[in-house]
Design a protein around this motif. Structure first.
Motif, mmCIF file in Angstrom:
data_model
loop_
_atom_site.group_PDB
_atom_site.id
_atom_site.type_symbol
_atom_site.label_atom_id
_atom_site.label_comp_id
_atom_site.label_asym_id
_atom_site.label_seq_id
_atom_site.Cartn_x
_atom_site.Cartn_y
_atom_site.Cartn_z
ATOM 1 N N SER A 121 23.855 54.809 35.133
ATOM 2 C CA SER A 121 25.237 54.354 35.593
ATOM 3 C C SER A 121 25.395 52.756 35.371
ATOM 4 C CB SER A 121 25.495 54.507 36.998
ATOM 5 O OG SER A 121 24.385 53.812 37.935
ATOM 6 N N ASP A 122 26.658 52.164 35.467
ATOM 7 C CA ASP A 122 26.737 50.880 35.103
ATOM 8 C C ASP A 122 25.929 49.927 36.015
ATOM 9 O OD1 ASP A 122 27.893 48.421 34.666
ATOM 10 O OD2 ASP A 122 29.718 49.087 33.852
ATOM 11 N N VAL A 215 35.370 59.246 42.168
ATOM 12 C CA VAL A 215 35.665 58.240 41.215
ATOM 13 C C VAL A 215 35.259 58.554 39.735
ATOM 14 C CG1 VAL A 215 35.345 55.856 40.880
ATOM 15 C CG2 VAL A 215 35.561 56.479 43.386
ATOM 16 N N LEU A 216 34.238 58.908 39.530
ATOM 17 C CA LEU A 216 33.904 59.212 38.193
ATOM 18 C C LEU A 216 34.938 60.182 37.596
ATOM 19 C CD1 LEU A 216 31.729 58.613 35.978
ATOM 20 C CD2 LEU A 216 30.328 60.336 36.847
ATOM 21 N N LYS A 217 35.201 61.142 38.168
ATOM 22 C CA LYS A 217 35.982 62.355 37.704
ATOM 23 C C LYS A 217 37.323 61.729 37.191
ATOM 24 C CE LYS A 217 37.745 65.004 40.708
ATOM 25 N NZ LYS A 217 37.880 66.384 41.663
ATOM 26 N N LEU A 218 37.755 60.968 37.967
ATOM 27 C CA LEU A 218 39.140 60.306 37.853
ATOM 28 C C LEU A 218 38.875 59.251 36.753
ATOM 29 C CD1 LEU A 218 40.488 59.124 41.457
ATOM 30 C CD2 LEU A 218 41.170 61.316 40.162
ATOM 31 N N ARG A 219 37.922 58.309 36.546
ATOM 32 C CA ARG A 219 37.766 57.586 35.327
ATOM 33 C C ARG A 219 37.803 58.371 34.145
ATOM 34 N NH1 ARG A 219 33.243 53.622 37.968
ATOM 35 N NH2 ARG A 219 34.952 52.381 39.129
ATOM 36 N N MET A 220 37.027 59.641 34.147
ATOM 37 C CA MET A 220 36.888 60.390 32.922
ATOM 38 C C MET A 220 37.955 61.148 32.457
ATOM 39 S SD MET A 220 33.857 59.628 31.809
ATOM 40 C CE MET A 220 34.192 58.056 32.514
ATOM 41 N N ARG A 221 38.883 61.555 33.638
ATOM 42 C CA ARG A 221 40.103 62.014 33.051
ATOM 43 C C ARG A 221 41.172 61.077 32.403
ATOM 44 N NH1 ARG A 221 41.485 65.622 38.554
ATOM 45 N NH2 ARG A 221 39.996 67.434 38.286
ATOM 46 N N SER A 233 41.283 51.074 21.698
ATOM 47 C CA SER A 233 40.117 51.126 21.456
ATOM 48 C C SER A 233 38.897 51.913 22.500
ATOM 49 C CB SER A 233 39.297 49.987 20.927
ATOM 50 O OG SER A 233 39.401 49.097 21.985
ATOM 51 N N VAL A 234 37.906 52.291 22.275
ATOM 52 C CA VAL A 234 36.880 52.838 23.395
ATOM 53 C C VAL A 234 36.319 51.664 24.013
ATOM 54 C CG1 VAL A 234 34.623 53.749 23.564
ATOM 55 C CG2 VAL A 234 36.189 54.917 21.896
ATOM 56 N N THR A 235 36.109 50.519 23.413
ATOM 57 C CA THR A 235 35.731 49.344 24.082
ATOM 58 C C THR A 235 36.715 48.753 25.422
ATOM 59 O OG1 THR A 235 34.516 48.516 22.378
ATOM 60 C CG2 THR A 235 35.360 46.990 24.063
ATOM 61 N N ASP A 236 38.120 48.789 24.912
ATOM 62 C CA ASP A 236 38.974 48.600 25.854
ATOM 63 C C ASP A 236 39.198 49.381 26.955
ATOM 64 O OD1 ASP A 236 39.522 45.975 24.421
ATOM 65 O OD2 ASP A 236 41.333 46.758 23.551
ATOM 66 N N ILE A 237 39.203 50.882 26.448
ATOM 67 C CA ILE A 237 39.238 51.771 27.451
ATOM 68 C C ILE A 237 38.172 51.690 28.621
ATOM 69 C CG2 ILE A 237 38.964 54.510 27.877
ATOM 70 C CD1 ILE A 237 40.422 54.874 25.082
ATOM 71 N N PRO A 248 27.207 52.154 29.348
ATOM 72 C CA PRO A 248 27.612 53.183 30.671
ATOM 73 C C PRO A 248 28.629 54.091 30.555
ATOM 74 C CG PRO A 248 28.041 50.850 31.370
ATOM 75 C CD PRO A 248 27.272 50.909 29.963
ATOM 76 N N PHE A 249 29.548 53.594 29.886
ATOM 77 C CA PHE A 249 30.827 54.449 29.666
ATOM 78 C C PHE A 249 30.437 55.564 28.871
ATOM 79 C CE2 PHE A 249 34.542 55.402 26.993
ATOM 80 C CZ PHE A 249 35.359 56.025 27.752
ATOM 81 N N TYR A 250 29.786 55.319 27.466
ATOM 82 C CA TYR A 250 29.472 56.481 26.706
ATOM 83 C C TYR A 250 28.395 57.258 27.443
ATOM 84 C CZ TYR A 250 31.300 54.663 22.316
ATOM 85 O OH TYR A 250 32.087 54.214 21.258
ATOM 86 N N ARG A 251 27.462 57.094 28.224
ATOM 87 C CA ARG A 251 26.686 57.955 28.849
ATOM 88 C C ARG A 251 27.515 58.710 29.993
ATOM 89 N NH1 ARG A 251 23.180 53.190 29.140
ATOM 90 N NH2 ARG A 251 24.047 52.801 31.322
ATOM 91 N N ALA A 252 28.463 58.085 30.696
ATOM 92 C CA ALA A 252 29.271 58.944 31.548
ATOM 93 C C ALA A 252 30.083 60.182 30.907
ATOM 94 C CB ALA A 252 30.087 57.968 32.428
#
Length: 271
Positions: A121-122, A215-221, A233-237, A248-252
Protein backbone atom coordinates in the motif's frame (compact mmCIF):
# COMPACT_ATOMS: atom_id res chain seq x y z
CA UNK A 1 17.07 -13.13 5.51
CA UNK A 2 15.63 -10.36 7.65
CA UNK A 3 12.37 -8.53 6.97
CA UNK A 4 11.48 -5.51 9.10
CA UNK A 5 8.44 -3.24 8.83
CA UNK A 6 7.90 -0.32 11.20
CA UNK A 7 4.73 1.65 11.91
CA UNK A 8 4.05 4.20 14.66
CA UNK A 9 2.86 1.44 17.05
CA UNK A 10 4.60 -1.70 15.75
CA UNK A 11 7.71 -3.36 14.46
CA UNK A 12 7.21 -6.62 12.55
CA UNK A 13 10.28 -8.82 12.07
CA UNK A 14 10.89 -12.06 10.21
CA UNK A 15 14.35 -13.60 10.66
CA UNK A 16 15.32 -16.72 8.71
CA UNK A 17 18.69 -18.31 9.35
CA UNK A 18 21.48 -17.90 11.84
CA UNK A 19 21.19 -14.86 14.07
CA UNK A 20 22.59 -13.67 17.40
CA UNK A 21 22.02 -10.40 19.23
CA UNK A 22 23.42 -8.80 22.34
CA UNK A 23 21.57 -8.40 25.67
CA UNK A 24 19.36 -5.34 25.54
CA UNK A 25 16.01 -3.98 26.76
CA UNK A 26 13.20 -1.86 25.36
CA UNK A 27 12.11 0.95 27.64
CA UNK A 28 8.61 1.39 26.22
CA UNK A 29 7.91 -1.68 24.09
CA UNK A 30 6.58 -5.17 24.56
CA UNK A 31 8.25 -7.82 22.45
CA UNK A 32 6.89 -11.22 21.43
CA UNK A 33 9.42 -13.68 20.00
CA UNK A 34 8.38 -16.99 18.46
CA UNK A 35 10.06 -19.56 16.20
CA UNK A 36 7.78 -20.59 13.34
CA UNK A 37 10.06 -23.55 12.73
CA UNK A 38 13.32 -24.70 14.26
CA UNK A 39 14.31 -23.40 17.68
CA UNK A 40 16.27 -20.69 19.42
CA UNK A 41 18.08 -20.26 22.71
CA UNK A 42 16.71 -17.29 24.62
CA UNK A 43 18.04 -15.50 27.68
CA UNK A 44 15.65 -13.25 29.57
CA UNK A 45 16.46 -11.60 32.89
CA UNK A 46 19.32 -14.12 33.35
CA UNK A 47 17.01 -17.10 32.82
CA UNK A 48 17.56 -19.52 29.94
CA UNK A 49 14.79 -20.77 27.63
CA UNK A 50 14.73 -23.05 24.62
CA UNK A 51 11.91 -22.11 22.26
CA UNK A 52 10.53 -24.53 19.70
CA UNK A 53 8.02 -23.82 16.93
CA UNK A 54 4.91 -22.13 18.34
CA UNK A 55 6.47 -21.37 21.73
CA UNK A 56 6.74 -17.65 22.40
CA UNK A 57 8.32 -15.47 25.05
CA UNK A 58 6.91 -12.13 26.13
CA UNK A 59 9.38 -9.38 26.95
CA UNK A 60 7.83 -6.62 29.02
CA UNK A 61 9.29 -3.11 28.87
CA UNK A 62 12.63 -2.89 30.64
CA UNK A 63 13.39 -6.63 30.65
CA UNK A 64 16.86 -7.54 29.39
CA UNK A 65 16.98 -10.29 26.79
CA UNK A 66 18.98 -11.81 23.96
CA UNK A 67 18.73 -14.88 21.74
CA UNK A 68 20.62 -17.10 19.34
CA UNK A 69 18.95 -18.83 16.38
CA UNK A 70 20.40 -21.65 14.30
CA UNK A 71 20.62 -21.58 10.52
CA UNK A 72 17.43 -23.61 10.08
CA UNK A 73 15.30 -21.39 12.30
CA UNK A 74 12.53 -19.04 11.19
CA UNK A 75 11.57 -16.42 13.78
CA UNK A 76 8.71 -13.94 14.07
CA UNK A 77 9.20 -10.94 16.33
CA UNK A 78 6.57 -8.35 17.23
CA UNK A 79 7.46 -5.14 19.04
CA UNK A 80 4.48 -3.16 20.30
CA UNK A 81 4.63 0.29 21.86
CA UNK A 82 3.14 0.53 25.33
CA UNK A 83 0.53 2.99 24.12
CA UNK A 84 -0.53 0.42 21.51
CA UNK A 85 -1.06 -2.28 24.10
CA UNK A 86 -2.82 0.16 26.37
CA UNK A 87 -5.31 1.15 23.67
CA UNK A 88 -6.49 -2.40 23.03
CA UNK A 89 -9.67 -3.48 24.74
CA UNK A 90 -7.94 -6.83 25.34
CA UNK A 91 -4.54 -5.49 26.20
CA UNK A 92 -4.43 -3.07 29.11
CA UNK A 93 -1.18 -2.61 30.98
CA UNK A 94 -1.05 -6.18 32.28
CA UNK A 95 1.74 -8.60 33.11
CA UNK A 96 1.25 -11.57 30.82
CA UNK A 97 2.83 -14.93 31.54
CA UNK A 98 6.34 -14.96 30.14
CA UNK A 99 5.84 -18.11 28.06
CA UNK A 100 2.98 -18.27 25.59
CA UNK A 101 1.74 -20.72 22.95
CA UNK A 102 0.67 -19.67 19.45
CA UNK A 103 -0.42 -21.62 16.39
CA UNK A 104 2.72 -21.15 14.29
CA UNK A 105 1.05 -21.85 10.92
CA UNK A 106 -1.83 -19.49 11.64
CA UNK A 107 0.38 -16.71 12.96
CA UNK A 108 2.79 -17.08 10.05
CA UNK A 109 -0.13 -16.81 7.60
CA UNK A 110 -1.44 -13.69 9.32
CA UNK A 111 2.07 -12.22 9.42
CA UNK A 112 2.34 -12.64 5.65
CA UNK A 113 -1.04 -10.93 5.21
CA UNK A 114 -0.11 -8.04 7.50
CA UNK A 115 3.25 -7.41 5.88
CA UNK A 116 1.79 -7.71 2.38
CA UNK A 117 -0.89 -5.15 3.25
CA UNK A 118 1.67 -2.68 4.60
CA UNK A 119 4.28 -3.21 1.89
CA UNK A 120 1.78 -3.19 -0.98
CA UNK A 121 0.00 0.00 0.00
CA UNK A 122 0.90 3.66 -0.08
CA UNK A 123 3.22 4.31 2.89
CA UNK A 124 1.29 7.53 3.47
CA UNK A 125 -2.09 5.75 3.64
CA UNK A 126 -3.03 6.15 7.27
CA UNK A 127 -6.14 3.95 7.09
CA UNK A 128 -4.41 0.71 6.05
CA UNK A 129 -1.59 1.34 8.54
CA UNK A 130 -3.94 1.87 11.48
CA UNK A 131 -6.22 -0.98 10.45
CA UNK A 132 -3.27 -3.38 10.29
CA UNK A 133 -1.94 -2.21 13.65
CA UNK A 134 -5.33 -2.93 15.20
CA UNK A 135 -5.48 -6.40 13.66
CA UNK A 136 -1.98 -7.33 14.84
CA UNK A 137 -2.43 -6.05 18.39
CA UNK A 138 -5.88 -7.52 18.82
CA UNK A 139 -4.84 -10.95 17.53
CA UNK A 140 -1.79 -11.11 19.80
CA UNK A 141 -3.54 -9.84 22.92
CA UNK A 142 -6.57 -12.06 22.36
CA UNK A 143 -4.34 -15.12 22.09
CA UNK A 144 -2.31 -14.18 25.16
CA UNK A 145 -5.52 -13.61 27.12
CA UNK A 146 -6.74 -17.08 26.22
CA UNK A 147 -9.48 -16.11 23.77
CA UNK A 148 -10.74 -19.17 21.89
CA UNK A 149 -11.30 -17.14 18.74
CA UNK A 150 -8.77 -14.35 18.30
CA UNK A 151 -10.78 -11.34 17.27
CA UNK A 152 -8.76 -10.81 14.08
CA UNK A 153 -11.14 -13.37 12.59
CA UNK A 154 -13.90 -10.84 11.98
CA UNK A 155 -16.85 -12.92 10.92
CA UNK A 156 -18.98 -11.57 8.10
CA UNK A 157 -21.76 -13.85 9.31
CA UNK A 158 -21.92 -12.12 12.69
CA UNK A 159 -25.09 -10.08 12.94
CA UNK A 160 -24.33 -6.36 13.09
CA UNK A 161 -25.53 -4.29 16.00
CA UNK A 162 -28.68 -2.87 14.46
CA UNK A 163 -28.78 -0.27 17.19
CA UNK A 164 -25.71 1.29 15.58
CA UNK A 165 -27.22 1.28 12.07
CA UNK A 166 -27.77 5.05 12.00
CA UNK A 167 -24.16 5.70 12.94
CA UNK A 168 -22.93 3.22 10.35
CA UNK A 169 -24.86 5.07 7.66
CA UNK A 170 -23.12 8.24 8.82
CA UNK A 171 -19.77 6.45 8.52
CA UNK A 172 -20.56 5.38 4.97
CA UNK A 173 -21.71 8.89 4.06
CA UNK A 174 -18.44 10.25 5.42
CA UNK A 175 -16.36 7.70 3.47
CA UNK A 176 -18.19 8.45 0.21
CA UNK A 177 -17.53 12.15 0.72
CA UNK A 178 -13.87 11.80 1.76
CA UNK A 179 -12.45 8.65 0.14
CA UNK A 180 -10.12 10.80 -1.99
CA UNK A 181 -8.56 12.20 1.19
CA UNK A 182 -6.68 10.81 4.19
CA UNK A 183 -9.07 8.91 6.47
CA UNK A 184 -8.23 7.62 9.94
CA UNK A 185 -9.75 4.74 11.87
CA UNK A 186 -10.25 7.01 14.85
CA UNK A 187 -12.34 9.44 12.78
CA UNK A 188 -14.59 6.65 11.50
CA UNK A 189 -14.85 5.01 14.92
CA UNK A 190 -15.78 8.37 16.43
CA UNK A 191 -18.62 8.80 13.93
CA UNK A 192 -19.81 5.26 14.74
CA UNK A 193 -19.50 5.98 18.47
CA UNK A 194 -17.45 2.82 18.92
CA UNK A 195 -13.96 1.98 20.05
CA UNK A 196 -11.59 1.47 17.11
CA UNK A 197 -11.55 -2.31 17.83
CA UNK A 198 -15.33 -2.67 17.98
CA UNK A 199 -15.72 -0.42 14.97
CA UNK A 200 -13.69 -2.56 12.58
CA UNK A 201 -15.64 -5.66 13.56
CA UNK A 202 -18.94 -3.80 13.21
CA UNK A 203 -17.98 -2.43 9.79
CA UNK A 204 -16.81 -5.81 8.48
CA UNK A 205 -19.91 -7.50 9.84
CA UNK A 206 -22.21 -4.99 8.14
CA UNK A 207 -20.43 -4.56 4.79
CA UNK A 208 -18.37 -7.71 4.34
CA UNK A 209 -15.25 -5.56 3.93
CA UNK A 210 -12.76 -3.82 6.17
CA UNK A 211 -12.80 -0.01 6.06
CA UNK A 212 -9.67 0.03 3.91
CA UNK A 213 -11.09 -2.50 1.44
CA UNK A 214 -14.23 -0.37 1.14
CA UNK A 215 -12.27 2.83 0.56
CA UNK A 216 -9.98 1.09 -1.93
CA UNK A 217 -12.99 -0.15 -3.91
CA UNK A 218 -14.34 3.40 -4.19
CA UNK A 219 -10.95 4.74 -5.29
CA UNK A 220 -10.51 2.07 -7.96
CA UNK A 221 -14.01 2.59 -9.33
CA UNK A 222 -13.34 6.32 -9.59
CA UNK A 223 -9.99 5.63 -11.26
CA UNK A 224 -11.62 3.40 -13.86
CA UNK A 225 -14.32 6.00 -14.50
CA UNK A 226 -11.74 8.75 -15.05
CA UNK A 227 -9.63 6.57 -17.32
CA UNK A 228 -12.61 5.79 -19.53
CA UNK A 229 -14.24 9.19 -19.61
CA UNK A 230 -11.40 11.71 -19.49
CA UNK A 231 -7.89 12.41 -20.71
CA UNK A 232 -6.61 13.06 -17.18
CA UNK A 233 -3.12 11.62 -16.79
CA UNK A 234 -2.55 8.54 -14.65
CA UNK A 235 -0.36 10.61 -12.36
CA UNK A 236 -3.08 13.21 -11.82
CA UNK A 237 -5.67 10.49 -11.25
CA UNK A 238 -3.46 8.86 -8.61
CA UNK A 239 -2.85 12.17 -6.83
CA UNK A 240 -6.54 13.11 -6.98
CA UNK A 241 -7.40 9.85 -5.21
CA UNK A 242 -5.08 10.52 -2.31
CA UNK A 243 -2.01 8.56 -3.40
CA UNK A 244 1.37 10.12 -2.67
CA UNK A 245 2.87 8.72 -5.89
CA UNK A 246 1.93 6.55 -8.86
CA UNK A 247 3.68 3.38 -7.65
CA UNK A 248 1.14 2.37 -4.96
CA UNK A 249 -1.68 3.41 -7.29
CA UNK A 250 -0.37 1.11 -10.03
CA UNK A 251 -0.10 -1.78 -7.56
CA UNK A 252 -3.63 -1.26 -6.27
CA UNK A 253 -5.09 -0.91 -9.76
CA UNK A 254 -3.34 -4.00 -11.10
CA UNK A 255 -4.42 -6.03 -8.07
CA UNK A 256 -8.03 -4.90 -8.50
CA UNK A 257 -8.41 -5.17 -12.28
CA UNK A 258 -5.48 -7.32 -13.39
CA UNK A 259 -4.20 -4.73 -15.90
CA UNK A 260 -2.28 -1.47 -15.90
CA UNK A 261 -4.31 1.77 -15.99
CA UNK A 262 -3.09 2.63 -19.50
CA UNK A 263 -4.49 -0.62 -20.86
CA UNK A 264 -8.01 0.39 -19.83
CA UNK A 265 -7.65 3.73 -21.57
CA UNK A 266 -6.20 2.11 -24.70
CA UNK A 267 -9.13 -0.24 -24.98
CA UNK A 268 -11.54 2.70 -24.95
CA UNK A 269 -9.56 4.60 -27.59
CA UNK A 270 -9.58 1.65 -30.00
CA UNK A 271 -13.37 1.28 -29.97
Amino acid sequence: MIVQITTPLLELWRIDGEFTNQPHAHDSEYQITMPVHGNCQFTQENKEYRLNGGEALIQHPGEHHSFTAAGTTGLLIFKIRQEGMGSSKLGPAVEWQVKQQFDPMQLNRYFCNWTAALMGSDPCDRLIREQTEIQVIEYLTATMNGSKLPSLCYSASTKPDTGKGHHLHQVLDYIHSHYREEISVDTLAGIAMQSRYHFIRLFKSATGETPYQYVLKLRMREAMHLLRTSQTSVTDIALSLGYSSTSPFYRAFAKTYGVRPEQCRSRVVRR
